[in-house]
Design a protein around this motif. Structure first.
Motif, mmCIF file in Angstrom:
data_model
loop_
_atom_site.group_PDB
_atom_site.id
_atom_site.type_symbol
_atom_site.label_atom_id
_atom_site.label_comp_id
_atom_site.label_asym_id
_atom_site.label_seq_id
_atom_site.Cartn_x
_atom_site.Cartn_y
_atom_site.Cartn_z
ATOM 1 N N LYS A 69 0.841 -1.191 0.000
ATOM 2 C CA LYS A 69 0.000 0.000 0.000
ATOM 3 C C LYS A 69 0.874 1.238 0.000
ATOM 4 C CE LYS A 69 -4.143 1.821 2.270
ATOM 5 N NZ LYS A 69 -5.096 1.614 3.392
ATOM 6 N N GLN A 70 0.528 2.185 -0.887
ATOM 7 C CA GLN A 70 1.264 3.434 -0.981
ATOM 8 C C GLN A 70 0.612 4.499 -0.097
ATOM 9 O OE1 GLN A 70 4.231 3.364 -3.163
ATOM 10 N NE2 GLN A 70 3.571 1.300 -2.556
ATOM 11 N N LYS A 71 1.301 5.627 0.059
ATOM 12 C CA LYS A 71 0.789 6.719 0.887
ATOM 13 C C LYS A 71 -0.553 7.240 0.395
ATOM 14 C CE LYS A 71 5.297 8.350 2.489
ATOM 15 N NZ LYS A 71 6.255 9.494 2.487
ATOM 16 N N ASP A 72 -0.749 7.207 -0.925
ATOM 17 C CA ASP A 72 -2.018 7.700 -1.479
ATOM 18 C C ASP A 72 -3.127 6.647 -1.435
ATOM 19 O OD1 ASP A 72 -1.207 5.924 -3.394
ATOM 20 O OD2 ASP A 72 -1.179 7.361 -5.059
ATOM 21 N N GLY A 73 -2.840 5.493 -0.838
ATOM 22 C CA GLY A 73 -3.839 4.437 -0.721
ATOM 23 C C GLY A 73 -3.825 3.439 -1.851
ATOM 24 N N SER A 74 -3.066 3.701 -2.900
ATOM 25 C CA SER A 74 -3.010 2.766 -4.028
ATOM 26 C C SER A 74 -2.149 1.559 -3.675
ATOM 27 C CB SER A 74 -2.448 3.471 -5.267
ATOM 28 O OG SER A 74 -1.112 3.888 -5.027
ATOM 29 N N LEU A 75 -2.309 0.511 -4.440
ATOM 30 C CA LEU A 75 -1.557 -0.728 -4.232
ATOM 31 C C LEU A 75 -0.653 -0.986 -5.417
ATOM 32 C CD1 LEU A 75 -4.478 -2.955 -2.916
ATOM 33 C CD2 LEU A 75 -2.620 -2.017 -1.536
ATOM 34 N N ILE A 76 0.575 -1.432 -5.146
ATOM 35 C CA ILE A 76 1.490 -1.793 -6.227
ATOM 36 C C ILE A 76 2.071 -3.174 -5.950
ATOM 37 C CG2 ILE A 76 2.101 0.615 -6.726
ATOM 38 C CD1 ILE A 76 4.818 0.004 -5.322
ATOM 39 N N PRO A 77 2.393 -3.930 -7.015
ATOM 40 C CA PRO A 77 3.022 -5.237 -6.807
ATOM 41 C C PRO A 77 4.389 -5.068 -6.150
ATOM 42 C CG PRO A 77 2.175 -5.017 -9.035
ATOM 43 C CD PRO A 77 2.120 -3.659 -8.424
ATOM 44 N N ALA A 78 4.690 -5.985 -5.244
ATOM 45 C CA ALA A 78 5.985 -5.955 -4.567
ATOM 46 C C ALA A 78 6.521 -7.374 -4.471
ATOM 47 C CB ALA A 78 5.835 -5.351 -3.173
ATOM 48 N N SER A 79 7.750 -7.502 -4.031
ATOM 49 C CA SER A 79 8.376 -8.809 -3.812
ATOM 50 C C SER A 79 8.306 -9.700 -5.051
ATOM 51 C CB SER A 79 7.718 -9.522 -2.632
ATOM 52 O OG SER A 79 7.834 -8.749 -1.463
ATOM 53 N N PRO A 80 9.179 -9.462 -6.022
ATOM 54 C CA PRO A 80 9.201 -10.299 -7.230
ATOM 55 C C PRO A 80 9.446 -11.774 -6.890
ATOM 56 C CG PRO A 80 10.569 -8.351 -7.499
ATOM 57 C CD PRO A 80 10.203 -8.407 -6.047
ATOM 58 N N LEU A 81 8.823 -12.639 -7.653
ATOM 59 C CA LEU A 81 9.044 -14.081 -7.489
ATOM 60 C C LEU A 81 10.440 -14.442 -7.986
ATOM 61 C CD1 LEU A 81 5.640 -15.411 -8.871
ATOM 62 C CD2 LEU A 81 6.318 -15.275 -6.473
#
Length: 502
Positions: A102-114
């Motif tokens: 979760k980002q500061k603006d509330g959006s979500l981004i993919p994290a932790s590459p496989l």
């Protein structure tokens, strides 16, 4: 004056739009919020449930067992079989991360590459092959026959409900054998199983044959297919069975200890059919008033529509309808009870009637006080014009309903066979061949064009580019006679069928 129809446009006016309207008005499925994917509604899913039950029974009679395999397949597994990965590369959906942040603006981004990307199952040859390499040890383990009912994802650029969607339902069977002959025979046996099932349950005739090299399943030695003709004269590949040779056995390391004590490489097959069969059923049987349901796959065989003009007669009419439904439901129809339903919704009789016409219910019965008093029930078959009615006593109705359902199936099958036979032509003239396929996507034109063939994949590609047609199959029937290839003039005994297709 043109006949008024429930579906606008009609098949003749615009077949693709007509198809969409049939699906919509029959309440079979609709597009989902996810592009390229569909939501199958209860009426449509009831068809799939029946197909699944019936096919599953047939598979198990052949000694096939059900299992389940992962939705996610490591990318490295696909890379083991070069032709396979090349054939599916552009259709693969790939998972590259395993959580969201979760980002500061509330959006979500993919994290932790496989560590390794995962392919969302487009087909399971490689992952099932990996398991076969562990399960198969000796000739005593063979043949091994496994099937799974699952969903698959193949990224689709031009989706069409039931015909081409990014996610669809299917079954995929996989077998392992000691010899090439046994594996190829298994492939043909399963193809025949599909074709017999389609004709017996869905009233869908097909032409069986082998795919050309260009149309072969990636990595297979041979692909066998059954091709159906839709009402717009285009072909629909409705199921395939693949003789995989030893290609996937080599990639996955599927070996066994023979009776002679030698380590041998196995031979494998795979075969599958999908929710596309529902699309085939719609495009083959539906008319300009909506769906026509083959009785053997109908969730409801008979719908009883109470006609109530006065409130004081309502109880008597509904009681009669319920008793009639019980009598019909006590009958056996090919191993199922006759599914009779009383439509008690607070709607006018005409609205109910049209609703069931559009949904394709095989038999409709109207019951009002006049019918009860006169002892004559108003009966309509979906294969007849909606204005065509028969008036039968209750005994005549009950005694004849199973026969009527069989007659509806026979009528649909005859119509479909006639369409196929009348629009499959043999060609010796290239100009006539080209003219046969003139017309745009919305027009009904052409059909199946059979001819002698001694061409190669490059020539096949050129014909596809010029005329937008492909070799649908090398039909099993009609081979052996000598003739000249329509395109090269070389002597050959091979005949093929060209067509536009879905």
């Amino acid at each position: 004056m043109a006949k008024k129809t429930a579906i606008v446009p009609t098949r003749e006016e615009n077949f693709p739009l007509w198809y969409q309207e049939v699906v919509k008005l029959a309440e079979l499925a609709e597009n989902s919020p996810v592009r390229g994917c569909m939501v199958i509604k209860p009426w449509g899913f009831s068809i799939w449930e029946h197909l699944q039950r019936n096919l599953d029974k047939r598979f198990k009679a052949y000694g096939v067992e059900n299992a389940y395999f992962p939705l996610f397949i490591p990318l490295s597994y696909f890379e083991k079989e070069a032709k396979h990965v090349e054939g599916f590369a552009t259709e693969c959906a790939v998972v590259t991360h395993h959580r969201l942040e979760k980002q500061k603006d509330g959006s979500l981004i993919p994290a932790s590459p496989l560590e390794e990307p995962l392919v969302v199952r487009p087909t399971s040859e490689m992952i099932i092959g990996e398991m076969f390499s562990k399960w198969v040890q000796s000739y005593r383990d063979l043949p091994m026959r496994i099937n799974q009912w699952a969903n698959v994802v193949r990224w689709e650029m031009r989706p069409r409900i039931f015909l081409r969607t990014s996610e669809f339902l299917w079954q995929e069977g996989h077998t392992v054998h000691a010899t090439a002959q046994e594996a190829e025979e298994e492939s043909l046996k399963m193809l025949n199983c599909y074709a017999e099932f389609a004709e017996d349950q869905l009233a869908l005739p097909a032409i069986k044959g082998e795919k050309s090299e260009n149309e072969r399943f990636p990595g297979a030695d041979k692909t066998f297919t059954f091709e159906m003709m839709m009402q717009d004269k285009k072909a629909l590949q409705s199921g395939t069975s693949h003789f995989l040779g030893q290609n996937f056995a080599k990639a996955a390391g599927i070996t066994y200890l023979s009776k002679e004590g030698k380590q041998e490489l196995a031979w494998t097959t795979s075969w599958g059919t999908t929710t596309r069969l529902i699309g085939a059923m719609i495009m083959t049987h539906a008319d300009d008033d909506g769906l026509i349901m083959p009785p053997k796959v109908a969730a409801k065989h008979v719908v009883i529509v109470p006609i109530i003009h006065k409130q004081e007669t309502e109880e008597k009419i509904l009681t009669y309808c319920d008793e009639l439904a019980k009598k019909l439901s006590a009958l056996d129809y090919h191993g199922r009870q006759v599914e009779a339903f009383v439509d008690k919704r607070d709607l006018r009789g005409g609205e109910k009637n049209w609703n069931w016409i559009k949904k394709g219910v095989p038999i409709r019965i109207e019951v009002g006080m006049r019918e009860i008093e006169e002892g004559k029930l108003c009966v309509s078959l979906r294969t007849a014009d909606h204005k065509e009615k028969r008036f039968l006593s209750e005994k005549e109705l009950v005694d004849g309903v199973v026969s009527d359902l069989d007659q509806i199936h026979a009528t649909l099958l005859t119509r479909a066979k006639t369409l196929l036979d009348e629009n499959t032509r043999f060609f010796k003239d290239r100009n006539k061949f080209a003219k046969f396929f003139s017309g745009n996507e919305e027009q009904i034109s052409g059909g199946f064009a059979q001819c002698f063939w001694a061409g190669d994949p490059e020539l096949e590609d050129k014909i596809k580019k010029d005329l937008n047609v492909t070799i649908r199959c090398i039909p099993f029937e009609g081979q052996g006679e000598m003739g000249k290839c329509l395109f090269t003039a070389k002597e050959t005994t091979t005949q093929v069928i060209f067509a536009k297709s879905y």
